[in-house]
Write an enzyme that holds these catalytic residues in place. Structure first.
Site, PDB file in Angstrom:
ATOM      1  N   ASN A 116       0.862  -1.182   0.000  1.00  0.00           N
ATOM      2  CA  ASN A 116       0.000   0.000   0.000  1.00  0.00           C
ATOM      3  C   ASN A 116       0.901   1.235   0.000  1.00  0.00           C
ATOM      4  OD1 ASN A 116      -1.810   2.042   0.528  1.00  0.00           O
ATOM      5  ND2 ASN A 116      -2.137   1.473   2.674  1.00  0.00           N
ATOM      6  N   TRP A 117       0.944   1.921  -1.138  1.00  0.00           N
ATOM      7  CA  TRP A 117       1.878   3.050  -1.266  1.00  0.00           C
ATOM      8  C   TRP A 117       1.314   4.337  -0.669  1.00  0.00           C
ATOM      9  CZ3 TRP A 117       3.853   2.434  -7.048  1.00  0.00           C
ATOM     10  CH2 TRP A 117       4.495   1.197  -7.164  1.00  0.00           C
ATOM     11  N   LYS A 118       0.077   4.287  -0.188  1.00  0.00           N
ATOM     12  CA  LYS A 118      -0.553   5.476   0.429  1.00  0.00           C
ATOM     13  C   LYS A 118      -0.354   6.700  -0.466  1.00  0.00           C
ATOM     14  CE  LYS A 118       0.478   3.392   4.864  1.00  0.00           C
ATOM     15  NZ  LYS A 118       0.252   3.480   6.284  1.00  0.00           N
ATOM     16  N   HIS A 131      -9.361   0.930   4.777  1.00  0.00           N
ATOM     17  CA  HIS A 131      -8.084   1.059   5.496  1.00  0.00           C
ATOM     18  C   HIS A 131      -8.299   1.946   6.718  1.00  0.00           C
ATOM     19  CE1 HIS A 131      -3.973   2.245   6.417  1.00  0.00           C
ATOM     20  NE2 HIS A 131      -3.597   1.158   5.772  1.00  0.00           N
ATOM     21  N   GLU A 187      -6.706   4.307   7.926  1.00  0.00           N
ATOM     22  CA  GLU A 187      -6.524   5.755   7.693  1.00  0.00           C
ATOM     23  C   GLU A 187      -7.777   6.363   7.072  1.00  0.00           C
ATOM     24  OE1 GLU A 187      -2.857   5.335   5.562  1.00  0.00           O
ATOM     25  OE2 GLU A 187      -1.878   4.723   7.436  1.00  0.00           O
ATOM     26  N   GLU A 222      -5.389  -5.366  10.438  1.00  0.00           N
ATOM     27  CA  GLU A 222      -4.340  -4.375  10.674  1.00  0.00           C
ATOM     28  C   GLU A 222      -4.596  -3.651  11.998  1.00  0.00           C
ATOM     29  OE1 GLU A 222      -2.345  -3.082   6.817  1.00  0.00           O
ATOM     30  OE2 GLU A 222      -4.124  -1.850   7.011  1.00  0.00           O
ATOM     31  N   GLY A 236       2.480   1.823  10.709  1.00  0.00           N
ATOM     32  CA  GLY A 236       3.417   2.941  10.580  1.00  0.00           C
ATOM     33  C   GLY A 236       4.121   3.303  11.875  1.00  0.00           C
ATOM     34  N   SER A 259       3.489  -2.615  10.211  1.00  0.00           N
ATOM     35  CA  SER A 259       4.952  -2.631  10.356  1.00  0.00           C
ATOM     36  C   SER A 259       5.582  -3.975   9.955  1.00  0.00           C
ATOM     37  CB  SER A 259       5.372  -2.217  11.766  1.00  0.00           C
ATOM     38  OG  SER A 259       4.908  -0.893  12.042  1.00  0.00           O
ATOM     39  N   GLY A 292       2.892  -1.286   4.247  1.00  0.00           N
ATOM     40  CA  GLY A 292       2.943   0.138   3.927  1.00  0.00           C
ATOM     41  C   GLY A 292       4.369   0.571   3.670  1.00  0.00           C
ATOM     42  N   GLY A 293       5.026   1.107   4.704  1.00  0.00           N
ATOM     43  CA  GLY A 293       6.364   1.699   4.565  1.00  0.00           C
ATOM     44  C   GLY A 293       7.360   0.840   3.797  1.00  0.00           C
TER      45      GLY A 293
END
Ligand code: PEP
Length: 251
Positions: free
Chosen positions: A9-11, A95, A97, A167, A173, A213, A234-235
């Site tokens: 997920n590149w957000k 998600h 967010e 999640e 994150g 993470s 993500g990251g």
């Protein structure tokens, strides 16, 4: 056998050129891996160009959200069939967010998931508890409410087009991963719940991803758990080498 899924997920990161550079770097690192369903989710504006760059590869394309209507006066929204048109096979829905900053609820997640499935997309439906919910002993009740609400009215035979991503919000994150046991405990709870809601066969076939993470050095332990079928990353998905190391966790 459930095929593992590793989804990045590149957000809200990367321009079109940076997105193409990332998949160009990723393709040779994962091209031999036929055991994992590999998915990347760039920003909307990069989807179509990334789809061109992915042609002939073993990497699938996802959007990070969709709307539930096919068309109409809905300024700013994107319909699932337009995501298909842009080259997507998957879409991330609900998600944390989006739930936290954009008012996404289980009811809107449910409408989006149904619309995505009707358009022929695989819906990656996200659920997860906050730290406060976990610390007050409400993890399972929160997850149960989210799963029931998000999947309401989706028949068992259609669950094949759904991937669940568990999640925990406190792990996204933050560098704090759930332990292998903590993650497995919730995954097993979700599978049991799906079994009650949709039957044992459908529940046994649904892939349940862990997100929060995930890094090259913790993916193997997580993937060793019996109910963890992959990861939403993500990251660590923003760099070709770290994402490839996660995809190739079994190499
Ligand atoms: C995510 O964005 O879904 C996620 C899990 O992020 P991170 O891997 O950075 O925690």
């Amino acid at each position: 056998m459930r095929k593992p899924v590793i989804a990045g997920n590149w957000k809200l990161f990367k321009s079109i050129a940076e997105s193409i550079a990332l998949v160009d770097g990723l393709k040779p690192l994962v091209e031999k891996n036929r055991d994992v369903e590999i998915v990347v989710a760039p920003v909307f504006t990069a989807l179509n160009r990334v789809s061109e760059a992915l042609k002939g590869s073993n990497i699938n394309l996802a959007a990070q959200d969709c709307f539930w209507e096919e068309e109409g006066a809905f300024t700013g929204e994107v319909a699932p069939k337009l995501l298909k048109d842009a080259g997507c096979s998957h879409v991330i829905i609900g998600h944390s967010e989006r739930r936290q900053y954009f008012g996404e609820t289980d009811a809107t997640v449910n409408k989006k998931a149904k619309a995505a499935i009707s358009a022929g997309l695989t819906a990656i439906v996200c659920v997860g508890e906050t730290l406060e919910e976990r610390e007050s002993g409400r993890t399972f009740s929160v997850i149960e409410t989210q799963i029931q609400g998000s999947l309401d009215g989706i028949p068992a035979e259609t669950l094949a087009n759904v991937i669940i991503a568990y999640e925990p919000v406190w792990a996204i994150g933050t560098g704090k991963t759930a332990s292998d046991d903590q993650a497995q405990e919730v995954h097993s709870f979700i599978r049991g719940l799906l079994s009650r809601l949709s039957g044992v066969t459908a529940a046994e076939n649904v892939r349940i991803l862990y997100g929060g993470s995930v890094k090259p050095d913790n993916v193997k332990g997580l993937m060793g758990q019996s109910d963890i079928d992959g990861a939403l990353v993500g990251g660590a998905s923003l760099k070709a080498d770290s994402f490839a190391a996660i995809v190739n966790f079994n190499a």
